[in-house]
Design an enzyme around this catalytic site. Structure first.
Site, PDB file in Angstrom:
ATOM      1  CD  GLU A  89       3.137  13.415   1.056  1.00  0.00           C
ATOM      2  OE1 GLU A  89       3.863  12.509   0.617  1.00  0.00           O
ATOM      3  OE2 GLU A  89       2.236  13.211   1.903  1.00  0.00           O
ATOM      4  N   GLY A 110       5.157  10.248  -2.705  1.00  0.00           N
ATOM      5  CA  GLY A 110       4.077  11.213  -2.583  1.00  0.00           C
ATOM      6  C   GLY A 110       3.021  11.096  -3.663  1.00  0.00           C
ATOM      7  N   GLY A 111       3.116  10.058  -4.479  1.00  0.00           N
ATOM      8  CA  GLY A 111       2.186   9.869  -5.593  1.00  0.00           C
ATOM      9  C   GLY A 111       2.958   9.713  -6.881  1.00  0.00           C
ATOM     10  CG  HIS A 153      28.583  18.754 -14.243  1.00  0.00           C
ATOM     11  ND1 HIS A 153      27.378  19.394 -14.430  1.00  0.00           N
ATOM     12  CD2 HIS A 153      29.231  19.458 -13.276  1.00  0.00           C
ATOM     13  CE1 HIS A 153      27.297  20.434 -13.607  1.00  0.00           C
ATOM     14  NE2 HIS A 153      28.401  20.501 -12.905  1.00  0.00           N
ATOM     15  CB  ILE A 196       8.488   5.374   7.900  1.00  0.00           C
ATOM     16  CG1 ILE A 196       7.413   4.326   7.615  1.00  0.00           C
ATOM     17  CG2 ILE A 196       7.941   6.519   8.744  1.00  0.00           C
ATOM     18  CD1 ILE A 196       6.276   4.805   6.721  1.00  0.00           C
ATOM     19  CB  THR A 197      10.883  10.309   5.562  1.00  0.00           C
ATOM     20  OG1 THR A 197      11.037   9.829   4.226  1.00  0.00           O
ATOM     21  CG2 THR A 197      11.887  11.417   5.803  1.00  0.00           C
ATOM     22  N   GLY A 221      32.496  13.390 -17.244  1.00  0.00           N
ATOM     23  CA  GLY A 221      32.914  12.398 -16.258  1.00  0.00           C
ATOM     24  C   GLY A 221      32.785  12.885 -14.828  1.00  0.00           C
ATOM     25  CB  ALA A 240      -0.921   0.011   1.218  1.00  0.00           C
ATOM     26  CD  GLN A 295      22.957  27.449 -32.239  1.00  0.00           C
ATOM     27  OE1 GLN A 295      23.245  26.647 -33.139  1.00  0.00           O
ATOM     28  NE2 GLN A 295      22.338  28.597 -32.472  1.00  0.00           N
TER      29      GLN A 295
END
Length: 390
Positions: free
Chosen positions: A255, A376-377, A351, A169-170, A353, A142, A292
């Site tokens: 959120e 968050g979705g 950037h 769970i943060t 390497g 879930a 360019q």
């Protein structure tokens, strides 16, 4: 460095007022002085230190949306966007998400659904940064599908007995107070059987079963939680029994707005540092900026980021007026979650390497951004929410 387009957008009165500008300036100083010099060590240790969180509470960052009676400053959704965007610009998304889960994804359940006794008990510590919060909804089966929750809570006299598990769970390891979703009527309609509970660390039977290692967000702690016959007082029910699904859905809008703003802060930082890099990095006898194709690609990404930010700002302003913004917030989550990853892909590429080296900030930003299209979705779920409203 001043972000390209920053003055042009945020100095206008279209979306922000002086109070928001002052908050942004304060946050930008805080990030430069108190996060960036130390956050590499926090990446290595796997969490953001409590001292920093208390400092953020001391400076008022954790109370910007809460009432003055609890220590807050009673600002609106536009202030939340400023907070999320500036923390995203720090380039340390693990620090950002640690704070934002606390302010806008977990403790808000106490404020939105809690009774006066619950608010008085918890919110002063939350705002001061002394009580760190987490929210437990996601389970192995879930995530975006909230109706699939299997954790149960059975009423027994003046307590509920909680059994089940939560994952991803943060703030799960170092949190103090957890807002946990559980089914109080496993046989009932899914949308009418979920209840939210306040669960405190130290309750018998509640354990952090595992600290999780992640692809990114390394300076945030993430955990699996286990509940075995945890006796939760009935007074710890958040809101009404069986109404938790609707409380979860309600807060998802906030959120997702927060995650979109955080993503655009990350994208803005990546573009800025890449422009600086290609103007100084020489190849084939000239700076890369002289090519360019590189200039045009960065310019196109910058335009898309400005458009994403404008949608976020406008949506936050509408939300602050009390308007319904489910469609727009779903757009933001889908758009910005994918856009930040497109920005990171190009910026790592330019950037060369160095962009693949762990010592490079752009490498960290690219790792951290990947989850923005999931957490968050997921993008696919968000697009369905938009499609339903078309």
């Amino acid at each position: 460095m001043t972000a390209p387009g920053f003055d042009a957008i945020t100095s206008s009165d279209l979306f922000f007022d002086d109070e928001h500008h002052m908050l942004r300036a304060q946050l930008r100083r805080f990030v430069e002085e108190e996060i960036k010099p130390h956050a590499d060590a926090w990446e290595d240790q796997g969490h953001t230190p409590r001292d920093l969180l208390r400092r953020m509470g001391e400076l008022g960052f954790f109370g910007i949306r809460y009432p003055q009676e609890y220590g807050g400053s009673e600002m609106d959704q536009r202030a939340t966007v400023v907070l999320a965007e500036e923390l995203g610009r720090s380039t340390y998304a693990g620090v950002a998400i640690t704070a934002l889960v606390h302010t806008d994804m977990a403790s808000v359940h106490i404020f939105n659904a809690g009774n006066e006794a619950q608010k008085a008990k918890y919110l002063p510590g939350v705002i001061a940064g002394e009580t760190i919060t987490a929210v437990g909804i996601t389970e192995p089966d879930a995530g975006s599908d909230v109706k699939g929750i299997r954790t149960t809570a059975r009423r027994m006299g003046d307590h509920y007995v909680l059994n089940g598990a939560k994952t991803f769970i943060t703030n799960g390891v170092l949190g103090d107070v957890y807002c946990i979703a559980a089914k109080t009527d496993p046989q009932g309609p899914p949308s009418q059987s979920v209840t939210m509970f306040i669960v405190e660390k130290g309750m018998e039977g509640f354990t952090v079963s595992r600290s999780l290692k992640k692809h990114g967000w390394n300076s945030s702690d993430t955990a699996e939680l286990s509940f075995v016959d945890v006796r939760v007082p009935a007074e710890n029910v958040l809101g009404q029994e069986g109404r938790g699904f609707y409380e979860i859905m309600k807060n998802f809008q906030n959120e997702r707005l927060v995650l979109g703003a955080m993503a655009m802060g990350e994208a803005q930082a990546a573009i800025e540092m890449t422009v600086d890099y290609v103007k100084t990095r020489r190849a084939f006898g000239a700076p890369l900026w002289d090519k360019q194709v590189i200039r045009n690609r960065l310019a196109a990404l910058a335009a898309r980021v400005e458009a994403g930010r404008a949608l976020i700002y406008a949506t936050a302003a509408r939300a602050a007026r009390g308007e319904e913004v489910v469609r727009e917030v779903s757009m933001i989550k889908a758009l910005c979650g994918e856009l930040v990853n497109a920005v990171m892909y190009a910026c790592v590429q330019f950037h060369g390497g160095m962009g693949y080296m762990r010592e490079s900030a752009i490498e960290r930003l690219a790792r951290d951004a990947r989850v923005q299209a999931i957490g968050g979705g997921a993008t696919e779920v968000m697009l369905e929410e938009v499609a339903k409203r078309m």
